[in-house]
Design an enzyme around this catalytic site. Structure first.
Site, PDB file in Angstrom:
ATOM      1  CB  THR A   1      -2.870   4.907   1.280  1.00  0.00           C
ATOM      2  OG1 THR A   1      -3.550   4.090   0.340  1.00  0.00           O
ATOM      3  CG2 THR A   1      -3.816   5.981   1.776  1.00  0.00           C
TER       4      THR A   1
ATOM      5  CB  CYS B   1      -0.827  -0.048   1.267  1.00  0.00           C
ATOM      6  SG  CYS B   1      -1.621   1.478   1.655  1.00  0.00           S
TER       7      CYS B   1
END
Ligand code: 5GP
Length: 347
Positions: free
Chosen positions: A186, A184
């Site tokens: 993010t 990830c």
């Protein structure tokens, strides 16, 4: 603008303090739990869950994990024919949906065929990158009304108030984790996130106060992290990277001539790879929030499961917990002043 002064922690910021224990063997530790959901149903099993990612949430993973009483959330892109392969194991399989119009039609529109298709599954996993929108809360409500008898897993969020909101909207299990995933990006791309250990502690506390449950999703790199998640109050722990690279995963085994090692590709569900595969590329208004990596090929997943359960059982004996359920009661975390380099498999 406001700054919260409280220090929030990740798994690597803590260790679990050993305690005097009456247990004599790891075998005595009960890794099977009975869980009573808000919808009135109860489930018996080992609360470790394969993530609904293309490479990990496969029917083959479902068949294998069912043997260990663990849950598999199928990737929403598993083709319908392949999903039938796991119908008979439906008690431990979740069928996943996002929030696209097609997902809504399939789940809520009473589509001929699809209703029969969803019927045998025990779990419905409603998975969106950002579980903080009112639209998502309303969606959970609609799904609850349409499927009153299903166990609904919904997320992702990382804070207490939104955990409560999703539970009150009808979720049975809230998926907790914004940004901790191994593939990830993010936190890097958006600056948004919440340290996972604190997220689990805070969301579990909120959920348990109203009879709900949480699934710690993302950030576990080793069996010790899984143990920390349970100690922090997670009812379920969802794993992506730790279950990647096995025979049960989707994708080919690649051999590297230079190193002599075998690898498998593992990618985030918001990565370029996933978007090219499923959405015809990355839309112009968004950036990819996931990576594509190569992970070492590790053979059958049952060996890894044994290692994970071995770690969890051993942790429980160190702290005097006779079951996964008792781990939070028995656990005390100590903050550490260094990042532990506990990459799974390297220890
Ligand atoms: P892991 O166990 O690999 O650390 O984390 C798995 C979790 O990462 C998944 O269950 C999901 O919540 C999250 N995840 C999977 N793919 C992506 C992605 O492309 N972007 C983001 N932000 N999170 C992802």
């Amino acid at each position: 603008m406001r700054i919260e002064e409280d220090l929030k922690l990740d798994y690597s910021d803590v260790l679990i303090r050993p305690k005097r224990s009456e247990l004599t063997s790891r075998k005595e530790v009960q890794v099977i739990r009975e869980i009573q959901f808000r919808n009135g149903d109860s489930w018996l099993g080992c609360p470790i869950v394969a993530a609904n990612m293309d490479t990990v949430g496969t029917p083959e993973m479902g068949i294998e994990l069912t043997k260990h009483n663990m849950i598999t959330c199928l990737s929403k892109y598993v083709g319908e024919n392949r999903r039938y392969d796991v119908h008979e194991k439906e008690n431990n399989i979740a069928i996943s949906f996002g929030m696209t119009q097609k997902d809504r039609d399939n789940l809520l529109g009473g589509m001929m065929g699809f209703t029969d298709f969803i019927m045998p599954y025990r779990f419905i996993c409603l998975d969106v990158a950002n579980g903080y929108t009112q639209k998502f809360v309303d969606y959970v409500k609609e799904v609850r009304e349409e499927w009153p008898e299903k166990t609904i897993i919904a997320g992702n969020v990382a804070t207490a108030e939104m955990t409560e909101a999703l539970l009150l909207a009808g979720a049975d299990i809230v998926k907790v984790g914004i940004g901790p995933g191994s593939v990830c990006t993010t936190r890097k791309i958006t600056g948004v996130g919440y340290p996972q250990l604190s997220a689990v502690i805070e969301c579990a506390d909120a959920a348990h106060g109203i009879g709900g449950h949480i699934m710690a999703d993302g950030g576990c790199q080793s069996p010790g992290d899984v143990a920390k998640a349970f100690c922090a109050g997670a009812d379920f722990v969802m794993l992506g990277g730790m279950l990647a690279g096995h025979d049960e995963c989707a994708g080919d085994i690649e051999h590297c001539i230079e190193t002599g090692e075998d690898h498998m590709v593992f990618y985030g569900m918001s990565s370029d790879t996933a978007m090219n595969k499923h959405s015809g590329g990355v839309a112009t208004y968004r950036a990819s929030e996931g990576k594509t990596v190569r992970v070492p090929y590790r053979g059958p997943v049952k060996n890894t499961i044994q290692q994970i359960l071995g770690g969890v059982r051993s942790c429980a004996t160190y702290i005097g917990a006779s079951s996964i359920k008792d781990m939070p009661k028995c656990a005390t975390f100590v903050k550490v002043n260094r990042q532990l380099n506990t990459v799974f498999g390297n220890e």
